[in-house]
Design an enzyme around this catalytic site. Structure first.
Site, short mmCIF file in Angstrom:
data_model
loop_
_atom_site.label_atom_id
_atom_site.label_comp_id
_atom_site.label_asym_id
_atom_site.label_seq_id
_atom_site.Cartn_x
_atom_site.Cartn_y
_atom_site.Cartn_z
N THR A 74 43.80 41.93 41.07
CA THR A 74 44.54 41.68 42.32
C THR A 74 45.28 42.94 42.77
O THR A 74 45.25 43.31 43.95
CB THR A 74 45.52 40.50 42.14
OG1 THR A 74 44.75 39.36 41.74
CG2 THR A 74 46.26 40.19 43.42
N ASN A 157 32.87 33.95 41.95
CA ASN A 157 33.56 33.30 40.85
C ASN A 157 33.34 31.79 40.82
O ASN A 157 33.44 31.17 39.76
CB ASN A 157 35.07 33.61 40.91
CG ASN A 157 35.65 33.44 42.29
OD1 ASN A 157 35.20 34.06 43.26
ND2 ASN A 157 36.65 32.59 42.41
N GLN A 185 33.54 39.23 38.14
CA GLN A 185 32.76 38.17 37.48
C GLN A 185 31.35 38.65 37.12
O GLN A 185 30.56 37.86 36.60
CB GLN A 185 32.65 36.94 38.39
CG GLN A 185 33.99 36.29 38.73
CD GLN A 185 34.59 35.50 37.56
OE1 GLN A 185 33.94 35.26 36.53
NE2 GLN A 185 35.83 35.08 37.72
N HIS A 207 40.99 40.33 31.60
CA HIS A 207 41.03 38.99 30.98
C HIS A 207 39.78 38.16 31.23
O HIS A 207 39.57 37.15 30.57
CB HIS A 207 42.30 38.23 31.38
CG HIS A 207 42.37 37.74 32.78
ND1 HIS A 207 42.17 36.43 33.11
CD2 HIS A 207 42.65 38.36 33.95
CE1 HIS A 207 42.34 36.27 34.42
NE2 HIS A 207 42.63 37.44 34.95
N THR A 244 54.77 53.48 33.73
CA THR A 244 54.30 53.74 32.38
C THR A 244 53.11 52.84 32.06
O THR A 244 53.16 51.63 32.29
CB THR A 244 55.44 53.49 31.36
OG1 THR A 244 56.53 54.32 31.73
CG2 THR A 244 55.01 53.79 29.94
N CYS A 332 44.71 26.82 43.00
CA CYS A 332 45.79 27.67 43.51
C CYS A 332 46.79 27.89 42.37
O CYS A 332 46.77 27.19 41.39
CB CYS A 332 46.52 26.99 44.67
SG CYS A 332 45.43 26.09 45.74
#
Ligand code: PLP
Length: 389
Positions: A74, A157, A185, A207, A244, A332
């Site tokens: 995102t 997705n 994906q 992830h 960082t 959502c």
């Protein structure tokens, strides 16, 4: 039902952490230092971050110098989708964003473009981005306002449908535009190569590959044409993304990227066989199940289906009560189940809910059997009551 009896079939939402990623995260968490520090501790972490950059670059055939680490896909989308670019030091304007209707909200929201500078590209009934419509949109683009930018995902997705990205790239090139490809994906499921796709930018997320959440990357084709930064500060990531670095997350991301790049054909063959069993089982249980995208190329792990008369929300809860974690197409952040914008874009009645099963490297025949047993029960309850509740 105990937790261990649950069956996780929602790998497109997030993949369970791989043991190798977990190990890498834990080892890096114990390392003292800031990767920007010049002392030995800092240099050790810098080496770790740069090794991660090489692994993530290798996943998509890119140069390590062209990987900008972010907090996820995102953020990468919000970095790349901007009207403000620089060609070296010279400002360069992007006049308009054309984004496929089936993009993930991370892209569909248009990043830093004003609403009126974003136009959606329709998809066909088959779920493929409409290349004729793209051609018409780009032919009508007003170059006086700046270059056109086009965003088309590689694999959807919700449906898993693989999009005609190389054909879209050809159209974009002819009109002198830039192409951004959300490959979140697709990596680890189909071979992805930034040059073969002819994309200017790719987006990936840790992830979805079995790495930790909160890490991702924007990967560019070159280094000359770059977006104005979204996050400014200490100038990390060559000034493209300050803050960082998170070496633990990046070490886990790198381990997941190495896993995703290895044995792709073998792994996907096994997953495709599981999905074939699953879809044949659903069709044997009821003749009115609609499997979306079954006639076009899909990534091997995803099955998006509708059962007429069964709302996504009701279906999702029914399966959850059966111990099966699957997803309605669009969940959502509030946890509410919305109507699938992908099915609507494909021209299906918005009331027709979709349910998504997504498998992964850890999925087993037993998972599929459990799903099919639950599916039969949900279907027979729907017959009796008109819904599955
Ligand atoms: N793009 C696609 C296709 C996705 O499926 C997702 C995650 O759901 C994202 C982008 C956003 O990824 P992240 O969770 O890393 O921000």
């Amino acid at each position: 039902m105990t937790k261990t009896e649950r069956t996780y079939l929602d790998w497109n939402a997030t993949a369970p952490l791989l043991p190798a990623a977990r190990k890498a995260v834990l080892a890096a968490l114990d390392s003292v230092g800031n990767p920007s520090s010049v002392h030995g501790e800092g240099r050790a972490l810098r080496m770790l971050v740069e090794a991660a950059r090489r692994d993530v670059a290798a996943l998509v055939g890119a140069a390590p110098a062209h990987v900008i680490f972010t907090s996820g896909a995102t953020e990468a989308a919000n970095l790349v989708l901007t009207p403000d670019y620089r060609m070296g030091r010279t400002p360069l304007a992007i006049g308009h964003l054309y984004v496929s209707e089936i993009e993930h909200p991370a892209m569909r929201e248009g990043g830093r473009f004003a609403r009126e500078a974003v136009t959606t590209i329709p998809v066909t009934r088959a779920g493929l981005v409409d290349l004729d419509a793209l051609e018409t949109l780009l032919a009508g683009h007003d170059k006086a306002k700046g270059l056109p930018m086009v965003a088309v995902m590689l694999a959807n997705n919700e449906t898993g449908i693989v999009q005609p990205v190389t054909a879209a790239a050809e159209t974009v090139r002819r009109h002198g535009g830039l192409l951004v490809v959300d490959a979140v994906q697709a990596v680890g499921r189909v071979p992805v190569d930034i040059a073969a796709l002819d994309a200017d930018f790719l987006i990936v997320s840790s992830h979805k590959l079995g790495g930790p959440k909160g890490a991702g990357a924007l990967i560019s084709r070159g280094e000359v044409l770059m977006p104005v930064p979204l996050i400014r500060g200490g100038g990390q990531e060559k000034g493209h993304r300050s803050g960082t670095e998170n070496p633990a997350a990046l070490a886990g991301f790198a381990a997941a990227a190495r896993f995703a790049a290895a044995d792709l054909a073998e792994r996907n063959g096994r997953i495709a066989a599981l999905r074939a069993t699953l879809e044949a089982g659903m069709q044997a249980a009821t003749n009115d199940v609609i499997i979306h995208g079954a006639d076009v190329e899909r990534v091997a792990n995803t099955s998006f289906f509708s059962l007429p008369g069964l709302k996504s929300e009701t279906g999702q809860i029914a399966f959850d009560l059966e111990g099966i974690a699957l997803s309605a197409g669009s969940a959502c952040s509030s946890g509410k189940v919305g109507q699938s914008h992908v099915l609507a874009a494909m021209g299906f009645d918005a009331a027709l809910g979709g349910l998504r099963v997504s498998l992964g490297p850890g999925s087993t025949e037993e998972d599929v059997e459990r799903f099919l047993a639950a599916f039969s029960r949900v279907v027979s309850r729907r017959r009796m009551t008109g819904n599955a509740a």
